[in-house]
Design a protein around this motif. Sequence first.
Motif, mmCIF file in Angstrom:
data_model
loop_
_atom_site.group_PDB
_atom_site.id
_atom_site.type_symbol
_atom_site.label_atom_id
_atom_site.label_comp_id
_atom_site.label_asym_id
_atom_site.label_seq_id
_atom_site.Cartn_x
_atom_site.Cartn_y
_atom_site.Cartn_z
ATOM 1 N N THR A 264 0.844 -1.189 0.000
ATOM 2 C CA THR A 264 0.000 0.000 0.000
ATOM 3 C C THR A 264 0.873 1.230 0.000
ATOM 4 N N ASP A 265 0.638 2.127 -0.953
ATOM 5 C CA ASP A 265 1.403 3.361 -1.022
ATOM 6 C C ASP A 265 0.754 4.433 -0.174
ATOM 7 N N GLY A 266 1.593 5.360 0.324
ATOM 8 C CA GLY A 266 1.090 6.531 1.017
ATOM 9 C C GLY A 266 0.783 6.285 2.470
ATOM 10 N N ALA A 267 1.792 6.173 3.312
ATOM 11 C CA ALA A 267 1.583 5.930 4.732
ATOM 12 C C ALA A 267 0.891 7.113 5.376
ATOM 13 N N PRO A 268 0.075 6.867 6.414
ATOM 14 C CA PRO A 268 -0.514 7.989 7.139
ATOM 15 C C PRO A 268 0.584 8.848 7.745
ATOM 16 N N GLY A 269 0.347 10.115 7.819
ATOM 17 C CA GLY A 269 1.335 11.002 8.391
ATOM 18 C C GLY A 269 1.323 12.340 7.694
ATOM 19 N N PRO A 270 2.037 13.315 8.230
ATOM 20 C CA PRO A 270 1.990 14.667 7.666
ATOM 21 C C PRO A 270 2.805 14.853 6.403
ATOM 22 N N LEU A 271 3.739 13.951 6.102
ATOM 23 C CA LEU A 271 4.660 14.158 4.990
ATOM 24 C C LEU A 271 4.321 13.258 3.810
ATOM 25 N N ALA A 272 4.380 13.838 2.605
ATOM 26 C CA ALA A 272 4.166 13.086 1.374
ATOM 27 C C ALA A 272 5.396 13.227 0.493
ATOM 28 N N LEU A 273 5.944 12.099 0.046
ATOM 29 C CA LEU A 273 7.146 12.083 -0.783
ATOM 30 C C LEU A 273 6.765 11.653 -2.200
ATOM 31 N N ARG A 274 7.256 12.382 -3.203
ATOM 32 C CA ARG A 274 6.961 12.071 -4.597
ATOM 33 C C ARG A 274 8.228 12.215 -5.434
ATOM 34 N N VAL A 275 8.309 11.430 -6.511
ATOM 35 C CA VAL A 275 9.366 11.592 -7.496
ATOM 36 C C VAL A 275 8.728 12.164 -8.750
ATOM 37 N N VAL A 276 9.274 13.265 -9.240
ATOM 38 C CA VAL A 276 8.728 13.957 -10.400
ATOM 39 C C VAL A 276 9.707 13.760 -11.548
ATOM 40 N N THR A 277 9.273 13.046 -12.569
ATOM 41 C CA THR A 277 10.122 12.676 -13.701
ATOM 42 C C THR A 277 9.441 13.071 -15.000
ATOM 43 N N PRO A 278 10.191 13.082 -16.126
ATOM 44 C CA PRO A 278 9.519 13.173 -17.421
ATOM 45 C C PRO A 278 8.606 11.959 -17.592
ATOM 46 N N ASP A 279 7.721 12.021 -18.556
ATOM 47 C CA ASP A 279 6.804 10.912 -18.775
ATOM 48 C C ASP A 279 7.576 9.620 -19.041
ATOM 49 N N GLY A 280 7.195 8.561 -18.339
ATOM 50 C CA GLY A 280 7.820 7.268 -18.548
ATOM 51 C C GLY A 280 9.117 7.112 -17.790
ATOM 52 N N PRO A 281 9.804 5.987 -17.997
ATOM 53 C CA PRO A 281 11.065 5.733 -17.294
ATOM 54 C C PRO A 281 12.145 6.740 -17.673
ATOM 55 N N LEU A 282 13.130 6.880 -16.809
ATOM 56 C CA LEU A 282 14.235 7.801 -17.059
ATOM 57 C C LEU A 282 15.226 7.214 -18.045
ATOM 58 N N SER A 283 15.767 8.091 -18.886
ATOM 59 C CA SER A 283 16.887 7.747 -19.757
ATOM 60 C C SER A 283 18.137 8.461 -19.255
ATOM 61 N N ARG A 284 19.250 8.070 -19.767
ATOM 62 C CA ARG A 284 20.507 8.672 -19.310
ATOM 63 C C ARG A 284 20.497 10.175 -19.586
ATOM 64 N N GLY A 285 20.874 10.962 -18.581
ATOM 65 C CA GLY A 285 20.924 12.407 -18.708
ATOM 66 C C GLY A 285 19.643 13.119 -18.341
ATOM 67 N N ASP A 286 18.559 12.366 -18.124
ATOM 68 C CA ASP A 286 17.299 12.996 -17.736
ATOM 69 C C ASP A 286 17.414 13.627 -16.354
ATOM 70 N N SER A 287 16.777 14.763 -16.190
ATOM 71 C CA SER A 287 16.690 15.399 -14.883
ATOM 72 C C SER A 287 15.410 14.965 -14.182
ATOM 73 N N PHE A 288 15.465 14.848 -12.883
ATOM 74 C CA PHE A 288 14.278 14.537 -12.100
ATOM 75 C C PHE A 288 14.454 15.154 -10.719
ATOM 76 N N ARG A 289 13.372 15.175 -9.970
ATOM 77 C CA ARG A 289 13.450 15.745 -8.627
ATOM 78 C C ARG A 289 12.595 14.931 -7.664
ATOM 79 N N ILE A 290 12.974 15.025 -6.407
ATOM 80 C CA ILE A 290 12.226 14.416 -5.311
ATOM 81 C C ILE A 290 11.607 15.548 -4.517
ATOM 82 N N GLU A 291 10.315 15.440 -4.185
ATOM 83 C CA GLU A 291 9.633 16.482 -3.434
ATOM 84 C C GLU A 291 9.018 15.899 -2.172
ATOM 85 N N LEU A 292 9.284 16.565 -1.057
ATOM 86 C CA LEU A 292 8.731 16.181 0.241
ATOM 87 C C LEU A 292 7.856 17.330 0.729
ATOM 88 N N THR A 293 6.553 17.080 0.876
ATOM 89 C CA THR A 293 5.586 18.120 1.191
ATOM 90 C C THR A 293 4.874 17.812 2.498
#
Length: 395
Positions: A264-293
Motif C-alpha cells: 500500500t502506497d502513502g503511509a498515514p502522516g503529515p509528509l508526502a514524498l513524490r518523485v517527479v520525472t519526465p513521462d515514462g522511465p528515465l533515460s541517461r541524462g534525464d533530470s528529475f526531482r524528489i519532493e517532500l511536502t
Amino acid sequence: MIDITRRLALRGIAAGGAAAIAGCAGGDGNGDGDGTDSDGGDSRKPIERTVQRVGAPLSGPAWDRRSRRGFCTLIEAERDANWLFEDAPEETRAFVSETDFERAVVVYVESVGPTTCHSEISFDDVAVDGGTLTASARVEDTSAVDEGCGQAITYPAAMVRIESDPRPESVRLQVTNGWGETGTVRDADGVMDPDALPGDIRPGGEPNAIPASFDCPTEGFERHPQVYEGAVNWGGGAGLDGGDGNDTDGDDGSDADGSGAGGTDGAPGPLALRVVTPDGPLSRGDSFRIELTNVSDRPTHVGNQGKYNLELRTEGGWTEIRGTDGEGLFGYTDEALGVDPGETLTWEFEMTESGLTASGPHADDLRVCPDLVPGRYRFVFWGGDDLAVAFDYVG
C-alpha cells in the motif's frame, strides 16, 4: 542542488471585525443517533462563540478548491498558530493571543468564491458533540443591490473562538463555497490533498531489469551505509516526531522477498514524498526531482536534507549505489529542519553518475560505482520516517 520551495501565495480580499454570540447550539438540539448522551442528557453543550473575519487566506491557500470546499484547522494553544499567523495582520494575531486556551479553542476556516463580493464566511448550527465541534460555514455574497462585483477567485477566511466545557478536540464542518457547493471539511484533512501532488510514488509491476548485483571493481571502495533499518514507508509518513507507517513485511516495502508486488502506497502522516520525472522511465541524462511536502495542518520537523540513500534493486535486495574510495566516514549533523504546512523540500538530480552525487554533505567524497545499469532505483529519506519513492531507468 538542494532547495526549499514554500508554495504559499497569499490571495484574498480585505475584511475584518469580530462578532460575539452567546447561547446554546443551533440546529435541532440533538446529537448523533437518538440525540442524547449515554446518561440521557442532551449531547450538544451550551457554548459561546466569537467570530473574527480574516483579511486574506493564511494557508496560501495550499488546498485544491476543485476537490475540496475549504480548509479548517483547530488551534488549541497559541503556539499551534505560529506557522499560520506569521504574516497575518495584527488584529488577527491579537485575536489568537487574547484567547484563554484553558477555556477555549480557535477554529480557522477558509473557503472560496467566484467574485470579489464573496468576502465573508458565516457560521450556523454551531455545537460541540462528543468532543467534536460541528457547524455549517457558508461563503456570503456581501454585495449591495446594484453593486458591481469583480470576477475573480477569492478565498474568504474567518476564525471562530469557541468556549465550551469540555473544549472540542476535533472539527467537522459542512462548508458551502461561493458556488453553492457543500462538502464536509475536517481539521484532520490537512492543508493539501496528497493525491493532488505532482509526481509518483513508484512504478507499477516488475522492473524490466533486475541485475544480479551491483559490485564495484575498485579495491577498497566502501558503500554509503543504509542508515534506516528494515521496512520503508512508500510515499508518506511522519517526520522526526514519528508516526504510522505502512510497511511491515519486507525490505522493499511491499513483500518480504523484495519483489515489489502488492503493498500500500502513502503511509498515514503529515509528509508526502513524490518523485517527479519526465513521462515514462528515465533515460541517461534525464533530470528529475524528489519532493517532500507537509500536507498536514501542523508544522513538522525532519533531519537535514543530506540524510538519504540512493539504491538499486538487485537480486540480492536493495543496494546503495554510492560510496567512497576514502576512509568511509559518513557523519551527519543532528539539526531539525522545520517544515510548515504546505511547504515543500526539493532534491534535484540528473540521471548520470556525477549527477546523482552532485549535492549533499558528502558530494566531494561520494561517487557511483559501478556505472549505472538499467533497473529500478529508489530514494529513501531517513531524515524522516524512512520515506521512499522509486523510479525506473532504461539507460
